[in-house]
Design a protein around this motif. Structure first.
Motif, mmCIF file in Angstrom:
data_model
loop_
_atom_site.group_PDB
_atom_site.id
_atom_site.type_symbol
_atom_site.label_atom_id
_atom_site.label_comp_id
_atom_site.label_asym_id
_atom_site.label_seq_id
_atom_site.Cartn_x
_atom_site.Cartn_y
_atom_site.Cartn_z
ATOM 1 N N GLU A 33 133.244 0.720 51.363
ATOM 2 C CA GLU A 33 134.335 0.808 50.399
ATOM 3 C C GLU A 33 133.816 1.422 49.262
ATOM 4 O OE1 GLU A 33 134.457 -4.521 50.664
ATOM 5 O OE2 GLU A 33 132.985 -3.739 50.000
ATOM 6 N N CYS A 34 132.567 2.071 50.032
ATOM 7 C CA CYS A 34 132.074 3.105 48.781
ATOM 8 C C CYS A 34 132.839 4.349 49.225
ATOM 9 C CB CYS A 34 130.545 3.585 49.176
ATOM 10 S SG CYS A 34 129.571 4.554 47.874
ATOM 11 N N GLN A 35 132.587 5.026 50.540
ATOM 12 C CA GLN A 35 133.769 5.966 51.150
ATOM 13 C C GLN A 35 135.139 5.532 49.750
ATOM 14 O OE1 GLN A 35 132.411 8.671 52.953
ATOM 15 N NE2 GLN A 35 134.145 9.439 51.826
ATOM 16 N N LEU A 36 136.036 5.071 49.806
ATOM 17 C CA LEU A 36 136.901 4.755 49.739
ATOM 18 C C LEU A 36 136.983 4.977 48.067
ATOM 19 C CD1 LEU A 36 139.566 2.407 49.607
ATOM 20 C CD2 LEU A 36 138.687 2.099 47.273
ATOM 21 N N LYS A 37 135.502 4.586 47.083
ATOM 22 C CA LYS A 37 135.209 4.423 46.037
ATOM 23 C C LYS A 37 135.724 6.080 45.872
ATOM 24 C CE LYS A 37 132.379 5.496 42.390
ATOM 25 N NZ LYS A 37 131.643 6.835 41.776
ATOM 26 N N LEU A 38 134.217 7.645 46.497
ATOM 27 C CA LEU A 38 134.445 8.676 46.614
ATOM 28 C C LEU A 38 135.646 9.271 46.690
ATOM 29 C CD1 LEU A 38 131.029 8.682 48.358
ATOM 30 C CD2 LEU A 38 131.383 8.729 45.925
ATOM 31 N N GLU A 39 136.686 8.705 47.381
ATOM 32 C CA GLU A 39 137.928 9.878 47.502
ATOM 33 C C GLU A 39 138.754 9.532 46.246
ATOM 34 O OE1 GLU A 39 139.036 8.376 51.967
ATOM 35 O OE2 GLU A 39 137.411 9.575 52.631
ATOM 36 N N LEU A 46 138.166 -1.332 42.931
ATOM 37 C CA LEU A 46 138.079 -2.363 42.205
ATOM 38 C C LEU A 46 139.426 -3.703 42.310
ATOM 39 C CD1 LEU A 46 136.093 -1.308 38.851
ATOM 40 C CD2 LEU A 46 135.285 -2.490 40.351
ATOM 41 N N ASP A 47 140.322 -2.694 42.051
ATOM 42 C CA ASP A 47 141.874 -3.359 42.279
ATOM 43 C C ASP A 47 141.591 -3.436 44.198
ATOM 44 O OD1 ASP A 47 142.878 -2.530 40.117
ATOM 45 O OD2 ASP A 47 143.927 -0.582 41.209
ATOM 46 N N MET A 48 141.246 -2.963 45.011
ATOM 47 C CA MET A 48 141.370 -3.644 46.239
ATOM 48 C C MET A 48 139.889 -4.599 46.058
ATOM 49 S SD MET A 48 140.599 -1.564 50.294
ATOM 50 C CE MET A 48 142.078 -0.324 49.517
ATOM 51 N N THR A 55 134.323 -11.176 45.368
ATOM 52 C CA THR A 55 133.469 -11.616 43.486
ATOM 53 C C THR A 55 132.251 -11.486 43.461
ATOM 54 O OG1 THR A 55 132.416 -13.653 44.389
ATOM 55 C CG2 THR A 55 134.956 -13.893 43.204
ATOM 56 N N PRO A 56 131.543 -11.190 42.608
ATOM 57 C CA PRO A 56 130.171 -11.248 41.879
ATOM 58 C C PRO A 56 129.424 -11.709 42.815
ATOM 59 C CG PRO A 56 131.114 -10.809 40.051
ATOM 60 C CD PRO A 56 132.174 -11.286 40.844
ATOM 61 N N VAL A 57 129.482 -12.684 42.832
ATOM 62 C CA VAL A 57 128.766 -13.661 44.279
ATOM 63 C C VAL A 57 128.342 -12.803 45.906
ATOM 64 C CG1 VAL A 57 128.604 -15.707 44.838
ATOM 65 C CG2 VAL A 57 129.650 -15.884 42.979
ATOM 66 N N ILE A 58 127.067 -12.827 45.561
ATOM 67 C CA ILE A 58 126.878 -11.598 46.891
ATOM 68 C C ILE A 58 126.831 -13.106 47.794
ATOM 69 C CG2 ILE A 58 124.692 -11.087 48.213
ATOM 70 C CD1 ILE A 58 123.397 -10.173 45.605
ATOM 71 N N TYR A 59 127.993 -12.442 49.042
ATOM 72 C CA TYR A 59 127.826 -13.204 50.607
ATOM 73 C C TYR A 59 128.526 -11.918 51.569
ATOM 74 C CZ TYR A 59 130.690 -15.961 54.217
ATOM 75 O OH TYR A 59 130.903 -16.778 55.220
ATOM 76 N N PRO A 60 126.751 -12.460 52.225
ATOM 77 C CA PRO A 60 126.375 -10.686 53.156
ATOM 78 C C PRO A 60 127.384 -10.752 54.276
ATOM 79 C CG PRO A 60 124.428 -12.183 52.853
ATOM 80 C CD PRO A 60 125.810 -12.631 51.397
ATOM 81 N N TRP A 61 128.573 -11.873 54.408
ATOM 82 C CA TRP A 61 128.651 -11.787 55.619
ATOM 83 C C TRP A 61 130.450 -11.934 55.225
ATOM 84 C CZ3 TRP A 61 124.975 -15.591 54.920
ATOM 85 C CH2 TRP A 61 123.784 -15.196 55.177
ATOM 86 N N ARG A 62 130.834 -11.348 53.946
ATOM 87 C CA ARG A 62 132.484 -11.087 53.726
ATOM 88 C C ARG A 62 132.865 -10.059 54.349
ATOM 89 N NH1 ARG A 62 133.558 -6.902 50.368
ATOM 90 N NH2 ARG A 62 131.688 -6.121 49.579
ATOM 91 N N SER A 63 133.946 -9.810 54.737
ATOM 92 C CA SER A 63 134.685 -8.930 55.074
ATOM 93 C C SER A 63 134.399 -8.106 54.285
ATOM 94 C CB SER A 63 136.433 -8.867 55.506
ATOM 95 O OG SER A 63 136.541 -10.707 56.800
ATOM 96 N N ASN A 64 135.316 -6.605 54.929
ATOM 97 C CA ASN A 64 135.180 -4.990 54.254
ATOM 98 C C ASN A 64 136.826 -5.210 53.482
ATOM 99 O OD1 ASN A 64 135.489 -2.484 53.229
ATOM 100 N ND2 ASN A 64 135.331 -1.415 55.672
ATOM 101 N N ALA A 65 136.688 -5.004 52.357
ATOM 102 C CA ALA A 65 137.874 -4.963 51.659
ATOM 103 C C ALA A 65 138.815 -4.121 51.856
ATOM 104 C CB ALA A 65 137.800 -5.157 50.396
ATOM 105 N N THR A 66 138.566 -2.379 52.613
ATOM 106 C CA THR A 66 139.051 -1.259 52.600
ATOM 107 C C THR A 66 140.074 -1.770 54.176
ATOM 108 O OG1 THR A 66 137.937 -0.468 53.719
ATOM 109 C CG2 THR A 66 137.615 -0.118 51.921
ATOM 110 N N SER A 67 139.883 -3.111 54.640
ATOM 111 C CA SER A 67 140.553 -3.012 56.129
ATOM 112 C C SER A 67 142.335 -3.533 55.781
ATOM 113 C CB SER A 67 140.055 -4.410 57.002
ATOM 114 O OG SER A 67 139.952 -5.262 56.123
#
Length: 75
Positions: A33-39, A46-48, A55-67
């Motif tokens: 996600e950081c790489q997407l932000k840089l590119e 934020l759209d993705m 959401t801003p609620v921390i969920y360590p096991w969430r999926s990668n939004a860029t997939s």
């Protein structure tokens, strides 16, 4: 750091005694996600995240939004 998304805009800024305090939200993101932000920029990230239901609620096991599919036809 980004403006809060879950609150009404009136709560983003607090003013008292001639001082202004702006509230920001910390959103943990994956390295992909950081790489997407840089590119593509913060707006696309934020759209993705929004489309993925992140959401801003921390969920360590969430999926990668860029997939998911690319945003705005960008590849």
């Amino acid at each position: 750091l980004v403006p809060p998304f879950l609150d009404v805009e009136e709560f983003h800024v607090f003013e008292a005694k001639g001082k202004t305090c702006r509230f920001l939200a910390v959103w943990p993101i994956t390295s992909a996600e950081c790489q997407l932000k840089l590119e593509r920029g913060t707006g696309d990230l934020l759209d993705m995240l929004e489309k993925a239901g992140v959401t801003p609620v921390i969920y360590p096991w969430r999926s990668n939004a860029t997939s998911g599919p690319p945003i705005g036809g960008k590849e």
